[in-house]
Design a protein around this motif. Structure first.
Motif, PDB file in Angstrom:
ATOM      1  N   GLN A 135       0.504  -1.079   0.607  1.00 53.37           N
ATOM      2  CA  GLN A 135       0.758   0.154  -0.046  1.00 53.37           C
ATOM      3  C   GLN A 135       0.686   0.830   0.167  1.00 53.37           C
ATOM      4  O   GLN A 135       0.414   2.173  -0.901  1.00 53.37           O
ATOM      5  N   PRO A 136       2.278   0.951   1.231  1.00 56.63           N
ATOM      6  CA  PRO A 136       3.218   2.138   0.484  1.00 56.63           C
ATOM      7  C   PRO A 136       2.997   2.706  -0.685  1.00 56.63           C
ATOM      8  O   PRO A 136       3.931   3.782  -0.531  1.00 56.63           O
ATOM      9  N   CYS A 137       4.034   1.696  -1.285  1.00 56.15           N
ATOM     10  CA  CYS A 137       3.862   2.544  -2.788  1.00 56.15           C
ATOM     11  C   CYS A 137       2.921   2.463  -3.140  1.00 56.15           C
ATOM     12  O   CYS A 137       3.829   3.324  -5.031  1.00 56.15           O
ATOM     13  N   GLY A 138       1.790   3.229  -3.465  1.00 53.17           N
ATOM     14  CA  GLY A 138       1.007   3.908  -4.268  1.00 53.17           C
ATOM     15  C   GLY A 138       0.451   3.258  -5.292  1.00 53.17           C
ATOM     16  O   GLY A 138       0.450   2.156  -5.540  1.00 53.17           O
ATOM     17  N   ARG A 139       0.539   4.130  -6.740  1.00 51.84           N
ATOM     18  CA  ARG A 139       0.272   3.156  -8.077  1.00 51.84           C
ATOM     19  C   ARG A 139       1.389   2.325  -8.355  1.00 51.84           C
ATOM     20  O   ARG A 139       0.744   1.379  -9.724  1.00 51.84           O
ATOM     21  N   LEU A 140       2.777   2.011  -7.658  1.00 54.90           N
ATOM     22  CA  LEU A 140       3.416   1.284  -8.668  1.00 54.90           C
ATOM     23  C   LEU A 140       3.300   0.134  -8.109  1.00 54.90           C
ATOM     24  O   LEU A 140       3.519  -0.330  -8.900  1.00 54.90           O
ATOM     25  N   ARG A 141       2.260  -0.252  -7.187  1.00 58.18           N
ATOM     26  CA  ARG A 141       1.748  -1.447  -6.790  1.00 58.18           C
ATOM     27  C   ARG A 141       0.802  -2.021  -7.866  1.00 58.18           C
ATOM     28  O   ARG A 141       0.408  -3.269  -8.439  1.00 58.18           O
ATOM     29  N   PHE A 142       0.147  -1.493  -8.898  1.00 50.35           N
ATOM     30  CA  PHE A 142      -0.156  -1.818  -9.954  1.00 50.35           C
ATOM     31  C   PHE A 142       0.319  -2.196 -11.412  1.00 50.35           C
ATOM     32  O   PHE A 142      -0.491  -2.658 -11.877  1.00 50.35           O
ATOM     33  N   CYS A 143       1.652  -1.360 -11.007  1.00 49.97           N
ATOM     34  CA  CYS A 143       2.375  -1.453 -12.117  1.00 49.97           C
ATOM     35  C   CYS A 143       3.798  -2.937 -11.946  1.00 49.97           C
ATOM     36  O   CYS A 143       4.355  -3.073 -13.122  1.00 49.97           O
ATOM     37  N   LEU A 144       3.082  -3.798 -11.500  1.00 54.17           N
ATOM     38  CA  LEU A 144       4.310  -4.971 -10.788  1.00 54.17           C
ATOM     39  C   LEU A 144       3.755  -5.984 -12.055  1.00 54.17           C
ATOM     40  O   LEU A 144       3.005  -5.702 -11.777  1.00 54.17           O
ATOM     41  N   VAL A 145       4.906  -6.501 -11.938  1.00 55.93           N
ATOM     42  CA  VAL A 145       4.874  -7.353 -13.054  1.00 55.93           C
ATOM     43  C   VAL A 145       5.089  -8.656 -12.734  1.00 55.93           C
ATOM     44  O   VAL A 145       4.688 -10.093 -12.830  1.00 55.93           O
ATOM     45  N   GLY A 146       6.785  -8.649 -11.534  1.00 56.30           N
ATOM     46  CA  GLY A 146       6.922 -10.048 -10.996  1.00 56.30           C
ATOM     47  C   GLY A 146       8.394  -9.447 -10.093  1.00 56.30           C
ATOM     48  O   GLY A 146       8.729  -8.148 -10.043  1.00 56.30           O
ATOM     49  N   ARG A 147       8.153 -10.550  -9.554  1.00 57.65           N
ATOM     50  CA  ARG A 147       9.355 -10.713  -8.439  1.00 57.65           C
ATOM     51  C   ARG A 147       9.472 -11.900  -8.118  1.00 57.65           C
ATOM     52  O   ARG A 147       9.170 -12.835  -8.314  1.00 57.65           O
ATOM     53  N   VAL A 148      11.197 -12.017  -7.957  1.00 52.65           N
ATOM     54  CA  VAL A 148      12.173 -12.991  -7.199  1.00 52.65           C
ATOM     55  C   VAL A 148      12.849 -12.561  -6.347  1.00 52.65           C
ATOM     56  O   VAL A 148      13.803 -11.749  -5.902  1.00 52.65           O
ATOM     57  N   PRO A 149      12.454 -13.787  -5.522  1.00 56.25           N
ATOM     58  CA  PRO A 149      13.219 -14.224  -4.270  1.00 56.25           C
ATOM     59  C   PRO A 149      14.702 -13.406  -4.169  1.00 56.25           C
ATOM     60  O   PRO A 149      15.185 -14.219  -5.475  1.00 56.25           O
ATOM     61  N   ALA A 150      15.627 -13.068  -3.094  1.00 49.23           N
ATOM     62  CA  ALA A 150      17.103 -13.438  -3.226  1.00 49.23           C
ATOM     63  C   ALA A 150      17.181 -14.769  -3.587  1.00 49.23           C
ATOM     64  O   ALA A 150      16.836 -15.825  -3.087  1.00 49.23           O
ATOM     65  N   LEU A 151      18.615 -14.831  -4.168  1.00 52.19           N
ATOM     66  CA  LEU A 151      19.718 -15.957  -4.531  1.00 52.19           C
ATOM     67  C   LEU A 151      20.094 -16.571  -3.080  1.00 52.19           C
ATOM     68  O   LEU A 151      20.733 -15.463  -2.375  1.00 52.19           O
ATOM     69  N   SER A 152      20.269 -17.138  -2.359  1.00 51.56           N
ATOM     70  CA  SER A 152      20.454 -17.991  -1.587  1.00 51.56           C
ATOM     71  C   SER A 152      21.587 -18.542  -1.493  1.00 51.56           C
ATOM     72  O   SER A 152      21.870 -19.491  -1.640  1.00 51.56           O
ATOM     73  N   CYS A 153      22.551 -17.949  -2.014  1.00 53.15           N
ATOM     74  CA  CYS A 153      24.324 -18.886  -2.671  1.00 53.15           C
ATOM     75  C   CYS A 153      25.238 -18.793  -1.659  1.00 53.15           C
ATOM     76  O   CYS A 153      25.199 -17.308  -1.253  1.00 53.15           O
TER      77      CYS A 153
END
Length: 112
Positions: free
Chosen positions: A94-112
């Motif tokens: 919610q604090p991200c404003g309009r950007l939350r509707f622009c999100l296409v995807g997220r990838v978890p951090a690599l754990s190397c």
């Protein structure tokens, strides 16, 4: 060590105005923690401008339909949430404003 992030923008979507975004980063104390970089095509041509956020040990976020000037405040709010979240995984967008509707995807951090 201070949290840091890089924000990538598709240079093929340009020309882009980063002035308002840089001003907002400075005004909110993030100027030293965030790098803005232009990259080649990010394959989001159907809905420019493409933007990605990434940081060491953090999730990667990919957005489309972003305007770095008009959305400067929402980009910085998202960066604040991103840098405050463990592993960069934002639970409440919610604090991200309009950007939350622009999100296409997220990838978890690599754990190397």
């Amino acid at each position: 060590m201070n949290p840091s992030a890089t924000v990538h923008f598709c240079q093929n979507c340009g020309p882009l105005d980063f002035g308002p975004l840089r001003e907002e980063l400075t005004a909110t104390g993030l100027a030293d923690a965030v790098s803005i970089v232009e990259r080649g095509c990010m394959n989001g041509c159907a809905s420019p401008v493409s933007m990605a956020m990434q940081g060491p040990g953090r999730a990667i976020y990919f957005f489309n339909g972003v305007d770095p000037a008009a959305d400067a405040e929402d980009i910085v709010a998202t960066l604040h949430a991103y840098l405050a979240a463990p592993d960069g995984w934002i639970e409440d967008a919610q604090p991200c404003g309009r950007l939350r509707f622009c999100l296409v995807g997220r990838v978890p951090a690599l754990s190397c």
